[in-house]
Design an enzyme around this catalytic site. Structure first.
Site, PDB file in Angstrom:
ATOM      1  N   ASN A 122       0.882  -1.174   0.000  1.00 33.79           N
ATOM      2  CA  ASN A 122       0.000   0.000   0.000  1.00 33.79           C
ATOM      3  C   ASN A 122       0.917   1.221   0.000  1.00 33.79           C
ATOM      4  OD1 ASN A 122      -1.848   2.035   0.377  1.00 33.79           O
ATOM      5  ND2 ASN A 122      -2.798   1.151   2.201  1.00 33.79           N
TER       6      ASN A 122
ATOM      7  N   ASP B 155      -9.514  -0.333  -5.198  1.00 32.09           N
ATOM      8  CA  ASP B 155     -10.550  -0.020  -4.202  1.00 32.09           C
ATOM      9  C   ASP B 155     -11.921   0.137  -4.839  1.00 32.09           C
ATOM     10  OD1 ASP B 155      -8.661   0.066  -2.198  1.00 32.09           O
ATOM     11  OD2 ASP B 155      -9.363   1.975  -1.387  1.00 32.09           O
TER      12      ASP B 155
ATOM     13  N   GLU C  21      -7.244  -5.958   4.277  1.00 35.11           N
ATOM     14  CA  GLU C  21      -7.085  -5.656   2.860  1.00 35.11           C
ATOM     15  C   GLU C  21      -5.830  -6.306   2.294  1.00 35.11           C
ATOM     16  OE1 GLU C  21      -8.623  -1.236   2.230  1.00 35.11           O
ATOM     17  OE2 GLU C  21      -7.708  -1.512   4.204  1.00 35.11           O
TER      18      GLU C  21
ATOM     19  N   MET D  44     -11.064   3.197  13.661  1.00 31.33           N
ATOM     20  CA  MET D  44     -12.065   3.639  14.636  1.00 31.33           C
ATOM     21  C   MET D  44     -13.205   2.638  14.756  1.00 31.33           C
ATOM     22  SD  MET D  44     -12.496   7.756  14.296  1.00 31.33           S
ATOM     23  CE  MET D  44     -11.850   8.154  12.688  1.00 31.33           C
TER      24      MET D  44
ATOM     25  N   ASN E 160     -11.930  -0.013  17.073  1.00 30.26           N
ATOM     26  CA  ASN E 160     -11.277   0.327  18.345  1.00 30.26           C
ATOM     27  C   ASN E 160     -11.867   1.514  19.097  1.00 30.26           C
ATOM     28  OD1 ASN E 160      -9.081  -1.672  18.073  1.00 30.26           O
ATOM     29  ND2 ASN E 160      -8.505  -0.430  16.306  1.00 30.26           N
TER      30      ASN E 160
ATOM     31  N   LYS F  39       3.624   0.936   2.885  1.00 26.36           N
ATOM     32  CA  LYS F  39       3.225  -0.053   3.884  1.00 26.36           C
ATOM     33  C   LYS F  39       3.226  -1.424   3.216  1.00 26.36           C
ATOM     34  CE  LYS F  39      -0.637  -1.125   7.019  1.00 26.36           C
ATOM     35  NZ  LYS F  39      -2.033  -0.758   7.386  1.00 26.36           N
TER      36      LYS F  39
ATOM     37  N   HIS G 241     -16.704   1.258   7.180  1.00 26.38           N
ATOM     38  CA  HIS G 241     -15.243   1.341   7.278  1.00 26.38           C
ATOM     39  C   HIS G 241     -14.925   2.714   7.855  1.00 26.38           C
ATOM     40  CE1 HIS G 241     -11.045   0.533   5.672  1.00 26.38           C
ATOM     41  NE2 HIS G 241     -10.999   1.832   5.925  1.00 26.38           N
TER      42      HIS G 241
ATOM     43  N   GLY H 107     -12.113   4.710   9.574  1.00 28.47           N
ATOM     44  CA  GLY H 107     -10.731   4.960   9.956  1.00 28.47           C
ATOM     45  C   GLY H 107     -10.475   6.443   9.787  1.00 28.47           C
TER      46      GLY H 107
END
Length: 398
Positions: free
Chosen positions: A8, A146, A383, A332, A335, A15, A206, A208
């Site tokens: 990514n 995506d 992913e 998020m 968590n 990443k 989703h 984040g």
């Protein structure tokens, strides 16, 4: 057995996760940050260890060389040829790419052309693809988009109510994003519920730093909150989400610091959302700390965030004519139990109720009560695993 890297790549980061396939075992993972800047950081995690080094990495090609050398240096691989495939996350595939594809020159050219749809993401992905092709030219390189999962949306859903020439001439339409994540957690939700995905109506959230919500009907995306770009939808970490478009020319007229539309879009992408409203941070943990301190700007940012997510989820109940489950995922979503509690607290009319003993940090699974008509699930997205699976599937199609 073979080894596959899922990548990514952003404009200044890379990443990665290394898998043993087809066992799907994670051998190592890491991130290279501040590419092109002084004091770049390379982090490698493997066998319960964490190695970090600070050095100057000038571009993505240099970053890939350092990554591969680290894999050898730390004994994770013995030679480059152990790696037989690499998969790249690409945010925008437009209408061209309805599924994952093996990279060739034409594919890479199209990805660069589609940067207009994801200016914060596609250029970095293209740089990562080029770097791996230069250094490991003989392995299978795959692009996973995506947007692919959302190509099942109907025309009346993906078109905007503007003259159709803007679609026919310029391809202005809703494309969505985070499709790999939405697809994965929907599949996992079906397993968790013990029902075929083809029978389920799901809303996947989703949440984040980027936020997107998708209406999933029998395994297919029928609507999603991100649009022509990932700027659309609910409020996000640094992105505004949906606003009245007339605000853009108004701000250009009023604020001398905003000289053109590009300046405003940059502000909406990078200086808005939780960060812009609170003046504190784009991180929900910092916002929640502000709530504890009764910081009025943190309270306001949090309330707008919850309000926008509730509205988006609510509209997808209408799109699906009801739902079997709501799935929370990403940083998020997985968590932030307070956020989940406050979102669900405004949606009880739909028959949702959560168990406070399960709605806690670190819990994964069904957090709804036995009486809840709509199940509420917390599922960790993966992913990178989806990307590795697609590489494995496409290896023999070059």
């Amino acid at each position: 057995m073979s080894k596959t890297i899922a990548i990514n790549a952003g404009s200044s980061s890379l990443k990665w996760q290394l898998y043993q396939m087809p066992e799907e075992a994670v051998l190592a993972q890491g991130i290279i940050e501040r590419i092109g800047l002084k004091d770049s950081i390379s982090t490698v995690k493997y066998d319960g260890k964490k190695e970090e080094q600070i050095l100057d990495i000038h571009d993505h090609t240099e970053a890939v060389k350092i990554l591969l050398n680290d894999l050898i240096h730390f004994g994770i691989i013995a030679a480059y040829d152990e790696i037989t495939g690499v998969g790249h996350r690409v945010v925008a595939g437009g209408e061209l790419f309805k599924e994952s594809v093996v990279v060739n020159d034409k594919v890479l050219e199209h990805i660069e052309e589609l940067s207009v749809l994801a200016p914060l993401h596609n250029p970095g992905a293209a740089a990562g693809i080029r770097a791996f092709r230069d250094i490991l030219p003989d392995i299978t390189s795959v692009c996973v988009f995506d947007t692919s999962f959302h190509t099942s949306m109907a025309k009346h859903t993906y078109l905007y109510p503007i003259p159709q020439k803007y679609y026919t001439d310029y391809k202005v339409r809703k494309y969505g994003a985070h499709g790999t994540s939405h697809k994965y957690v929907a599949q996992e939700a079906a397993k968790m519920l013990g029902r075929p995905l083809e029978e389920l109506k799901l809303i996947t959230a989703h949440i984040g730093n980027g936020v997107s919500i998708t209406a999933n009907y029998h395994g297919k995306s029928v609507d999603t909150s991100m649009g022509f770009t990932p700027l659309a939808g609910p409020m996000m970490g640094t992105r505004s989400g949906d606003i009245d478009p007339a605000i853009i020319p108004y701000l250009i007229e009023q604020d001398p610091e905003l000289k053109d539309a590009a300046d405003v879009v940059n502000m909406l992408n990078k200086k808005s959302g939780l960060s812009g409203v609170s003046g504190i941070s784009s991180d929900m943990r910092d916002i929640e700390a502000g709530l504890q301190e009764d910081n009025p700007d943190a309270v306001l940012a949090y309330n707008i965030f919850i309000d926008r997510i509730k509205k988006c989820i609510g509209q997808y109940f209408a799109v699906l004519n009801g739902a079997d489950a709501l799935v929370f995922t990403a940083g998020m979503g997985e968590n932030a139990p307070l956020m989940r509690q406050d979102v669900i607290g405004g949606l009880t009319w739909f028959g949702m109720d959560i168990d406070p003993e399960k709605n806690v940090f670190g819990y994964r699974g069904d957090i709804s009560t036995p009486e809840s008509k709509v199940k509420v699930l917390v599922i960790s997205t993966d992913e990178e695993l989806c990307i590795a699976r697609d590489v494995e599937r496409l290896k023999n199609t070059k």
